[in-house]
Write an enzyme that holds these catalytic residues in place. Structure first.
Site, PDB file in Angstrom:
ATOM      1  N   HIS A 164       0.819  -1.217   0.000  1.00 48.21           N
ATOM      2  CA  HIS A 164       0.000   0.000   0.000  1.00 48.21           C
ATOM      3  C   HIS A 164       0.853   1.268   0.000  1.00 48.21           C
ATOM      4  O   HIS A 164       0.323   2.362   0.003  1.00 48.21           O
ATOM      5  CB  HIS A 164      -1.009   0.004   1.155  1.00 48.21           C
ATOM      6  CG  HIS A 164      -0.406   0.008   2.517  1.00 48.21           C
ATOM      7  ND1 HIS A 164      -1.031  -0.548   3.608  1.00 48.21           N
ATOM      8  CD2 HIS A 164       0.747   0.481   2.995  1.00 48.21           C
ATOM      9  CE1 HIS A 164      -0.273  -0.403   4.678  1.00 48.21           C
ATOM     10  NE2 HIS A 164       0.811   0.216   4.319  1.00 48.21           N
ATOM     11  N   LYS A 185       4.747  -3.471  12.192  1.00 44.59           N
ATOM     12  CA  LYS A 185       5.621  -4.292  13.024  1.00 44.59           C
ATOM     13  C   LYS A 185       6.382  -3.546  14.115  1.00 44.59           C
ATOM     14  O   LYS A 185       7.004  -4.188  14.965  1.00 44.59           O
ATOM     15  CB  LYS A 185       6.639  -5.006  12.132  1.00 44.59           C
ATOM     16  CG  LYS A 185       7.609  -4.052  11.449  1.00 44.59           C
ATOM     17  CD  LYS A 185       8.659  -4.807  10.638  1.00 44.59           C
ATOM     18  CE  LYS A 185       9.670  -3.831  10.049  1.00 44.59           C
ATOM     19  NZ  LYS A 185      10.733  -4.536   9.297  1.00 44.59           N
ATOM     20  N   SER A 187       5.817 -14.982  10.177  1.00 43.25           N
ATOM     21  CA  SER A 187       5.502 -14.645  11.562  1.00 43.25           C
ATOM     22  C   SER A 187       6.780 -14.299  12.336  1.00 43.25           C
ATOM     23  O   SER A 187       7.878 -14.258  11.772  1.00 43.25           O
ATOM     24  CB  SER A 187       4.742 -15.788  12.245  1.00 43.25           C
ATOM     25  OG  SER A 187       4.199 -15.344  13.474  1.00 43.25           O
ATOM     26  N   LYS A 218       7.784 -12.528  18.409  1.00 43.99           N
ATOM     27  CA  LYS A 218       6.963 -11.690  19.298  1.00 43.99           C
ATOM     28  C   LYS A 218       5.534 -12.231  19.428  1.00 43.99           C
ATOM     29  O   LYS A 218       4.760 -11.748  20.269  1.00 43.99           O
ATOM     30  CB  LYS A 218       6.962 -10.244  18.817  1.00 43.99           C
ATOM     31  CG  LYS A 218       8.333  -9.584  18.967  1.00 43.99           C
ATOM     32  CD  LYS A 218       8.356  -8.179  18.420  1.00 43.99           C
ATOM     33  CE  LYS A 218       9.732  -7.547  18.639  1.00 43.99           C
ATOM     34  NZ  LYS A 218      10.824  -8.271  17.942  1.00 43.99           N
ATOM     35  N   GLY A 248      19.195  -5.728   9.697  1.00 42.94           N
ATOM     36  CA  GLY A 248      19.103  -4.758   8.620  1.00 42.94           C
ATOM     37  C   GLY A 248      17.719  -4.431   8.128  1.00 42.94           C
ATOM     38  O   GLY A 248      17.580  -3.629   7.207  1.00 42.94           O
ATOM     39  N   ARG A 293      11.141   0.223  26.471  1.00 43.13           N
ATOM     40  CA  ARG A 293       9.950   0.918  26.016  1.00 43.13           C
ATOM     41  C   ARG A 293       8.735   0.012  26.182  1.00 43.13           C
ATOM     42  O   ARG A 293       8.862  -1.196  26.383  1.00 43.13           O
ATOM     43  CB  ARG A 293      10.118   1.326  24.541  1.00 43.13           C
ATOM     44  CG  ARG A 293      11.252   2.304  24.314  1.00 43.13           C
ATOM     45  CD  ARG A 293      11.547   2.500  22.840  1.00 43.13           C
ATOM     46  NE  ARG A 293      12.019   1.275  22.204  1.00 43.13           N
ATOM     47  CZ  ARG A 293      12.344   1.175  20.912  1.00 43.13           C
ATOM     48  NH1 ARG A 293      12.245   2.240  20.121  1.00 43.13           N
ATOM     49  NH2 ARG A 293      12.764   0.032  20.407  1.00 43.13           N
TER      50      ARG A 293
END
Length: 493
Positions: free
Chosen positions: A179, A237, A276, A279, A321, A411
């Site tokens: 998109h 992600k 997948s 996480k 990367g 975080r």
């Protein structure tokens, strides 16, 4: 087109790859002059190949070279280990070579062709990661010959590398769906350039701009493409960003995947491979929950897939990367002279290079069975702090002396370690190196009931207008279904 022909080039490696590069450079006459090959093969040292001397061994000969400021080295040893590449890089850097290119160690090159267009500047990925497994793409992609292949998220890190490798697969058509118009434009242009330079086979490349969140569009486009295989890479992600936008990540990742799966089943797609992430294991972030739900959706769709179909997912950890990942962040921080930021001194992650991950994904797509879950062997986890120190040294600086490292704190949605599997998933080796099969774990909740419950949050329903885009309602619903998310959130309060 004009180029500088006064530049001296040294090709490290006098094998077939180095020789092919030298022939191309001589033919095009615009990239410089190959002064010498450097090699460790005693049978080649002292000989000439097409008039070019072969010098060596590499480690002892390189310091003797009479180098000029604009000289460039090209490392053309596709089979070299990461450790050997690091040695060569350090020798060249010590001699003052600032322009060092590399022919990547990807299997297309190993299988008999090398092109100048495939060379690129060496970066930390080439010497900091483990030595990738060598996979014969000719064999592993045989199932795609003559097929129509759709890659969603084709402009992303994984999707674009899948597309590059698929050039060697003999596919009839390669559909690039995304998109973001700029990222699709870039990979479309790159693939056409690679083809023009002789890389891969002549698949028809079709760029497509669209959004999987649009159910009717997804159904329409999949039916029109008549694709045989789908590699589903499209996803939001970035964990901290998605913690601030939980509705968006569920809407895009979960319902986008559901739309695509329904369209694939209706249109008779034979193979469906979901990308997948670790996480998704005992998730502690909304992003992680979204990928866990995507895994469950794929396995649920597999139960309805027709005979001789294969719907599966492949799970793996971080890839070195990828856009927005830690390595590009570190490199950008070094460019600006800023300190490198690490969230916690004990944070560890599993890492794999993008080309290796994609080669294994493509192989799994061919050998994987319907309703099965697969895990890539990620090796040993790496401390992010140690990775930061290595990146600084790669760039020619000393950690804490020239460039500092600052600890910023975890975080939201982050944890120190990311497990690759649940204990009850019990990964078992397959006959294919670095590919494991996971045991299917039954759901602890009713998947469709959960999706129906959260749907009014993502899509406007006039009878439940108070739920629309309500983050608190969404998080509460997810916490009620996913204990690991609730526990982690409770600990953070």
């Amino acid at each position: 087109m004009t180029g500088r022909t006064d530049k001296n080039l040294y090709i490290i490696g006098a094998g077939f790859a180095g020789q092919m590069l030298a022939e191309e450079i001589a033919r095009k006459k615009i990239f410089g002059n190959v002064i010498a090959f450097l090699d460790d093969d005693q049978q080649l040292i002292g000989t000439h190949i097409d008039g070019i001397p072969v010098l060596g061994p590499i480690n002892t000969m390189t310091p003797l070279l009479r180098r000029q400021d604009n000289d460039e080295a090209i490392i053309a040893i596709p089979t070299a280990s990461s450790e050997r590449l690091k040695e060569i890089f350090n020798v060249l850097r010590a001699r003052g070579f600032s322009k060092i290119k590399i022919l990547p160690a990807i299997s297309q090159i190993v299988e008999g062709s090398a092109h100048l267009v495939q060379t690129r500047d060496i970066d930390p990925l080439d010497i900091l990661g483990r030595t990738p497994v060598t996979i014969s793409l000719t064999n592993s992609l045989a199932y795609l010959r003559g097929k129509r292949v759709l890659i969603t998220g084709a402009g992303g890190s994984i999707g674009s590398e899948l597309a590059r490798q698929l050039l060697s697969g003999g596919a009839e058509r390669l559909y690039l769906l995304g998109h973001g118009e700029n990222s699709i434009y870039l990979i479309d242009r790159e693939l056409r350039l690679l083809q023009a330079e002789g890389v891969g086979e002549k698949a028809t490349i079709v760029p497509i701009i669209g959004d999987l969140k649009d159910k009717e569009y997804t159904k329409y486009i999949v039916s029109k493409l008549r694709c045989d295989v789908i590699f589903h890479c499209a996803a939001y992600k970035h964990v901290p960003l998605m913690e601030e936008n939980p509705v968006a990540v569920i809407e895009n990742n979960v319902f986008g995947t559901q739309n695509l799966l329904e369209a694939a089943l209706e249109s008779g797609v034979r193979r469906f491979v979901l990308i997948s992430t670790d996480k998704a294991v005992s998730p502690v972030s909304v992003y992680g929950v979204s990928k866990m739900l995507c895994e469950k959706l794929v396995l649920s769709a597999a139960e309805r897939a027709p005979e001789n179909s294969a719907f599966m997912f492949v799970r793996f950890g971080n890839v070195l990367g990828s856009r927005g990942s830690v390595l590009p962040v570190f490199m950008n921080q070094i460019k600006t002279g800023a300190p490198l930021t690490v969230t916690h001194p004990d944070m560890k992650r599993y890492f794999m290079t993008i080309p290796e991950a994609c080669s294994l994904v493509l192989e799994t797509g061919g050998v994987g069975q319907n309703g099965r879950a697969y895990l890539l062997d990620m090796g040993e986890p790496v401390k992010i702090l140690e990775l930061a120190e290595q990146v600084i040294r790669f760039s020619g600086y000393e950690p804490y002396k020239d460039i500092d490292i600052v600890i910023t704190g975890l975080r939201k949605g982050e944890r120190l370690d990311e497990p690759l599997w649940l204990e009850e998933e019990d990964p078992t080796p397959t006959e294919y190196p670095k590919i494991f099969q996971l045991r299917h774990c039954p759901l602890e909740y009713r998947l469709q009931e959960l999706l129906e419950a959260i749907k009014p949050v993502c899509f406007f329903d006039s009878s439940k207008s108070d739920m629309y885009r309500n983050k608190k309602i969404l998080v509460d619903l997810l916490c009620s279904a996913v204990p690991s998310l609730k526990e982690f959130y409770d600990e953070q309060k």
